[in-house]
Write an enzyme that holds these catalytic residues in place. Sequence first.
Site, short mmCIF file in Angstrom:
data_model
loop_
_atom_site.label_atom_id
_atom_site.label_comp_id
_atom_site.label_asym_id
_atom_site.label_seq_id
_atom_site.Cartn_x
_atom_site.Cartn_y
_atom_site.Cartn_z
N GLY A 15 0.84 -1.21 0.00
CA GLY A 15 0.00 0.00 0.00
C GLY A 15 0.87 1.25 0.00
N VAL A 28 17.95 8.67 -3.29
CA VAL A 28 18.62 9.11 -4.53
C VAL A 28 19.72 10.12 -4.21
CG1 VAL A 28 18.28 10.36 -6.72
CG2 VAL A 28 16.60 8.65 -5.98
N ARG A 76 1.17 -5.01 -5.98
CA ARG A 76 1.30 -6.25 -5.23
C ARG A 76 1.68 -7.32 -6.26
NH1 ARG A 76 -2.89 -3.56 -1.83
NH2 ARG A 76 -1.81 -3.20 0.14
N ASP A 107 5.18 -4.95 6.14
CA ASP A 107 5.88 -6.20 6.49
C ASP A 107 5.83 -7.24 5.37
OD1 ASP A 107 3.23 -6.67 6.93
OD2 ASP A 107 3.45 -7.30 9.02
N GLY A 108 4.82 -7.17 4.49
CA GLY A 108 4.81 -8.06 3.32
C GLY A 108 6.00 -7.74 2.43
N THR A 129 4.01 2.38 5.73
CA THR A 129 2.60 1.94 5.77
C THR A 129 1.83 2.88 6.68
OG1 THR A 129 1.03 0.27 6.57
CG2 THR A 129 3.22 0.18 7.52
N ASP A 131 -0.54 2.04 8.40
CA ASP A 131 -1.16 1.25 9.48
C ASP A 131 -0.39 1.23 10.81
OD1 ASP A 131 -3.26 0.59 7.85
OD2 ASP A 131 -2.51 -1.39 7.33
N ASP A 133 1.73 -0.82 11.71
CA ASP A 133 1.66 -2.20 12.24
C ASP A 133 2.95 -2.98 12.03
OD1 ASP A 133 1.42 -2.32 9.52
OD2 ASP A 133 -0.16 -3.84 9.52
N ARG A 158 -18.41 15.07 13.12
CA ARG A 158 -18.88 15.37 14.48
C ARG A 158 -19.79 16.61 14.48
NH1 ARG A 158 -15.64 15.00 19.85
NH2 ARG A 158 -16.91 16.22 21.23
N GLY A 174 -7.32 0.00 8.28
CA GLY A 174 -6.62 -0.88 9.22
C GLY A 174 -7.32 -2.22 9.24
N ARG A 175 -6.90 -3.09 8.30
CA ARG A 175 -7.57 -4.40 8.19
C ARG A 175 -7.18 -5.31 9.35
NH1 ARG A 175 -6.74 -6.27 2.38
NH2 ARG A 175 -7.98 -4.43 1.94
N ALA A 190 -13.93 10.19 20.55
CA ALA A 190 -15.01 9.25 20.22
C ALA A 190 -15.55 8.56 21.47
CB ALA A 190 -14.50 8.20 19.24
N LYS A 216 -27.40 11.30 29.56
CA LYS A 216 -26.48 12.25 30.21
C LYS A 216 -26.48 13.60 29.50
CE LYS A 216 -22.80 9.14 30.83
NZ LYS A 216 -21.38 8.96 30.61
N ARG A 248 -25.81 7.15 11.21
CA ARG A 248 -25.22 7.18 9.86
C ARG A 248 -23.83 6.56 9.90
NH1 ARG A 248 -29.76 8.48 8.92
NH2 ARG A 248 -30.52 10.38 7.85
P1 ADP Z 1 2.79 -4.44 2.63
O1 ADP Z 1 4.22 -4.38 2.24
O2 ADP Z 1 2.14 -3.09 2.66
O3 ADP Z 1 2.59 -5.25 3.89
P2 ADP Z 1 1.76 -6.68 1.05
O4 ADP Z 1 1.61 -7.58 2.21
O5 ADP Z 1 0.68 -6.65 0.02
O6 ADP Z 1 2.00 -5.16 1.45
O7 ADP Z 1 3.14 -7.10 0.33
C1 ADP Z 1 3.62 -6.38 -0.78
C2 ADP Z 1 4.35 -7.31 -1.73
O8 ADP Z 1 5.49 -7.88 -1.06
C3 ADP Z 1 3.57 -8.52 -2.20
O9 ADP Z 1 2.69 -8.24 -3.26
C4 ADP Z 1 4.68 -9.44 -2.66
O10 ADP Z 1 5.16 -9.07 -3.93
C5 ADP Z 1 5.75 -9.15 -1.62
N1 ADP Z 1 5.67 -10.20 -0.58
C6 ADP Z 1 4.76 -10.31 0.41
N2 ADP Z 1 4.96 -11.42 1.13
C7 ADP Z 1 6.03 -12.05 0.57
C8 ADP Z 1 6.73 -13.28 0.85
N3 ADP Z 1 6.36 -14.08 1.84
N4 ADP Z 1 7.77 -13.59 0.06
C9 ADP Z 1 8.16 -12.79 -0.95
N5 ADP Z 1 7.53 -11.63 -1.27
C10 ADP Z 1 6.48 -11.26 -0.52
O1 F6P Z 2 -1.80 -1.30 4.38
C1 F6P Z 2 -2.48 -0.10 4.23
C2 F6P Z 2 -3.93 -0.33 3.92
O2 F6P Z 2 -4.47 0.91 3.58
C3 F6P Z 2 -4.75 -1.01 4.99
O3 F6P Z 2 -5.13 -0.15 6.04
C4 F6P Z 2 -5.93 -1.51 4.21
O4 F6P Z 2 -6.54 -2.58 4.85
C5 F6P Z 2 -5.30 -1.93 2.92
O5 F6P Z 2 -4.10 -1.18 2.79
C6 F6P Z 2 -6.17 -1.69 1.72
O6 F6P Z 2 -5.51 -2.11 0.59
P1 F6P Z 2 -6.00 -1.91 -0.91
O7 F6P Z 2 -5.10 -0.89 -1.49
O8 F6P Z 2 -5.79 -3.24 -1.53
O9 F6P Z 2 -7.42 -1.47 -0.88
#
Ligand code: ADP
Ligand code: F6P
Length: 324
Positions: A15, A28, A76, A107-108, A129, A131, A133, A158, A174-175, A190, A216, A248
Amino acid sequence: MAKEIKTIGVLTSGGDAPGMNAAIRAVVRKGLARGVKVMGIHRGYHGLLNEEIVEMNSRSVSEIIQKGGTILGTARCNEFKELEGQQRGAEICRKYGIDGMIVIGGDGSYRGAQKLSHQGINTIGIPGTIDLDIASTEYTIGFDTAINTAMDAIDKIRDTSSSHERCSIIEVMGRHAGYIALWCGVANGAEDILIPEKYDYNEQEIINNIIANRKKGKKHHLIINAEGIGHSISMARRIEAATGIETRATILGHMQRGGRPTCKDRYYASMMGAYATDILIEGKTNRVIGVQKGEIVDIDIDQALAMSKSVSEYQFEVSRILGR
Ligand code: ADP
Ligand code: F6P
């Protein structure tokens, strides 16, 4: 002896997050200042596998520090999760003379960076990110901008919620992590904050709370709901039926991922981009940058990915008490 780094690459992945551009700019310009060639990889690991690689100079990163999103684009890429994709990614790096790579993402993306370093390409990750997280760091690029964007939007809701004496559910991003909900919940005052780390699915308690607050004399009732809980629209219908109070739901969505980065996001992204470039040039690999006790540090990726974090009981308790 550590291998000599002559050319580095930089990519953004997962993201997007406001401030990523400041990090790219820092990579750079710090790289050029240290005498290495810098290649920008467009569209994350997907672009790497498609050889979307261009050499960058100081002017390539002019006028970007104030812009949201990422000038390199992001994607991705499932192919990169497979060994074959990772091997091909490393071969492409070698073809372009890229000795070291900086990956900006969540972390992905760190897992991808770890795999690339296993394939012999020195790799450093930077936390990007909205998030917040990533357990190995107190700060992630984009979080500060996202919470300020969401906070402003919630203040506006509000106003109208109070005027109409309504209950409002605002769903924030924030999934898997409730940090945006928690911070905005506290900052926006809130009445209820629902986060994946702590939610017990006791909707009756929320309903009781709304009725008690109305007695209240409270004119509105704000519920900040993290995306990971979801169902904001059906929740609004159920609450309205149970309380008789007009309710709403607003889903803030991707507006939280865009916009001009705040000063904090630009500053930390710049510092982390420069730091990542320095340690990459000095021969480090399989590391991620983080902020710990306010200082910029680097940590082994394997260790970083094994760490976990959560919202503390104290933070959660305070967030509940202050809105009552
Ligand atoms: P984020 O980096 O925001 O957590 P994602 O979890 O979608 O986002 O991961 C981004 C990209 O990182 C994935 O589309 C993939 O290309 C790569 N990636 C994620 N997990 C792995 C993994 N276990 N091994 C190798 N590449 C990964
Ligand atoms: O990781 C950031 C984030 O915005 C999360 O909060 C949310 O769940 C996810 O990405 C949404 O991703 P997408 O771009 O696939 O809608």
